[in-house]
Design a protein around this motif. Structure first.
Motif, PDB file in Angstrom:
ATOM      1  N   SER A  70       0.832  -1.208   0.000  1.00  0.00           N
ATOM      2  CA  SER A  70       0.000   0.000   0.000  1.00  0.00           C
ATOM      3  C   SER A  70       0.870   1.262   0.000  1.00  0.00           C
ATOM      4  O   SER A  70       0.604   2.221  -0.730  1.00  0.00           O
ATOM      5  CB  SER A  70      -0.920  -0.073   1.224  1.00  0.00           C
ATOM      6  N   ALA A  73       2.266   1.725  -3.411  1.00  0.00           N
ATOM      7  CA  ALA A  73       1.245   2.234  -4.338  1.00  0.00           C
ATOM      8  C   ALA A  73       1.074   3.735  -4.154  1.00  0.00           C
ATOM      9  O   ALA A  73       0.954   4.490  -5.136  1.00  0.00           O
ATOM     10  CB  ALA A  73      -0.076   1.498  -4.087  1.00  0.00           C
ATOM     11  N   THR A  74       1.091   4.184  -2.898  1.00  0.00           N
ATOM     12  CA  THR A  74       0.969   5.621  -2.604  1.00  0.00           C
ATOM     13  C   THR A  74       2.139   6.396  -3.217  1.00  0.00           C
ATOM     14  O   THR A  74       1.956   7.430  -3.871  1.00  0.00           O
ATOM     15  CB  THR A  74       0.948   5.837  -1.075  1.00  0.00           C
ATOM     16  N   SER A  76       4.059   5.428  -5.670  1.00  0.00           N
ATOM     17  CA  SER A  76       3.994   5.344  -7.121  1.00  0.00           C
ATOM     18  C   SER A  76       2.992   6.369  -7.692  1.00  0.00           C
ATOM     19  O   SER A  76       3.269   7.039  -8.685  1.00  0.00           O
ATOM     20  CB  SER A  76       3.604   3.917  -7.508  1.00  0.00           C
ATOM     21  N   ALA A  77       1.856   6.502  -7.014  1.00  0.00           N
ATOM     22  CA  ALA A  77       0.836   7.455  -7.457  1.00  0.00           C
ATOM     23  C   ALA A  77       1.383   8.887  -7.380  1.00  0.00           C
ATOM     24  O   ALA A  77       1.188   9.705  -8.277  1.00  0.00           O
ATOM     25  CB  ALA A  77      -0.415   7.314  -6.593  1.00  0.00           C
ATOM     26  N   ARG A  78       2.106   9.130  -6.314  1.00  0.00           N
ATOM     27  CA  ARG A  78       2.703  10.465  -6.116  1.00  0.00           C
ATOM     28  C   ARG A  78       3.723  10.752  -7.217  1.00  0.00           C
ATOM     29  O   ARG A  78       3.798  11.873  -7.742  1.00  0.00           O
ATOM     30  CB  ARG A  78       3.368  10.472  -4.744  1.00  0.00           C
ATOM     31  N   GLN A  80       3.768   9.493 -10.237  1.00  0.00           N
ATOM     32  CA  GLN A  80       3.034   9.725 -11.499  1.00  0.00           C
ATOM     33  C   GLN A  80       2.487  11.145 -11.536  1.00  0.00           C
ATOM     34  O   GLN A  80       2.569  11.836 -12.575  1.00  0.00           O
ATOM     35  CB  GLN A  80       1.882   8.720 -11.617  1.00  0.00           C
ATOM     36  N   ARG A  81       1.974  11.581 -10.381  1.00  0.00           N
ATOM     37  CA  ARG A  81       1.424  12.941 -10.306  1.00  0.00           C
ATOM     38  C   ARG A  81       2.533  13.984 -10.521  1.00  0.00           C
ATOM     39  O   ARG A  81       2.389  14.932 -11.284  1.00  0.00           O
ATOM     40  CB  ARG A  81       0.774  13.132  -8.936  1.00  0.00           C
TER      41      ARG A  81
END
Ligand SMILES: [Zn+2]
Length: 245
Positions: A70, A73-74, A76-78, A80-81
């Motif tokens: 988790s 994933a957080t 990775s999302a950051r 990408q942003r």
């Protein structure tokens, strides 16, 4: 008390039957399978409790892995942003800040990946330990089923013999002199032996050799006298084997 010698002799057969019944009861109470079953049950309890601890360890490790996934994933999302914003911005200040953050996030990702690998190994090891214990559980369950079957066979055998002996006992007591039977039962309740053969000067009940006056009394007693052993008080039955006549 008096009873025909032939009646007294029947007591010997009755005693033999009752002793066989006693032996059966003793065998039933002390079946080796019962002790084995108790041991196996204790072993099974140990395995069940160990497995609970081991399954707990698997679940803990899986929860650790879930948290790391988790977190990853957080991150990775950051990333990408940040990547997206980097492509959209023209501010040098923003580019510098975003690149610095991306650098830091890449470092964090590397650490998380390493931790995930470690925890995956922990999960795998813990599952292996629990699986081995489960196999032990299957084995002990099979052993318990096996011992139970053996015990049942022994119990069935005992029940069958008991049935036969009970039949014999019924036939013997049905026609036996009631007073004599009562005397026998009373004595048997006390010592387990109500009547015994008198042979070679010895009481078959307590194996005590009678001498002197005791022996003389038995010798002198009429054949239909019910004679007691002065030692154990059981009815001593005189037959052709007694060597008295
Ligand atoms: Zn005796």
């Amino acid at each position: 008390m008096k009873a025909p010698n032939a009646e007294q002799k029947k007591l010997l057969e009755l005693q033999q039957t009752d002793s066989s019944l006693d032996r059966l009861m003793h065998r039933e109470k002390n079946l080796p399978e019962s002790a084995l079953l108790q041991e196996a049950a204790a072993e099974r309890d140990g395995i069940v409790s160990r497995l609970a601890t081991e399954v707990g360890a698997v679940e803990d490790a899986e929860a650790d892995l879930g948290r790391l996934e988790s977190d990853a994933a957080t991150v990775s999302a950051r990333m990408q942003r940040d990547d997206k914003r980097l492509q959209q911005t023209s501010s040098v200040k923003d580019v510098t800040a975003l690149e610095s953050e991306l650098e830091s996030l890449r470092g964090r990702t590397a650490v998380l990946e390493e931790q995930q690998l470690d925890v995956m190994q922990t999960v795998e090891d813990a599952r292996g330990v629990a699986d081995a214990t489960r196999a032990e559980g299957v084995e002990i369950d099979a052993r318990i089923a096996d011992i139970r079957a053996q015990r049942q066979t022994a119990l069935d055998d005992i029940a069958e013999q008991r049935g036969t002996l009970a039949g014999t006992r019924h036939v013997l007591t049905e026609k036996l002199d009631a007073e004599l039977l009562e005397a026998y039962e009373k004595q048997r309740a006390k010592t387990g032996i109500g009547a015994a053969l008198f042979r070679a000067g010895t009481c078959g009940g307590c194996t005590m050799s009678l001498t002197g006056q005791d022996l003389a009394t038995i010798r002198a007693a009429a054949l239909d006298d019910v004679v007691r052993c002065p030692e154990c008080n059981c009815i001593v039955v005189r037959t052709e084997e007694s060597g008295l006549w």
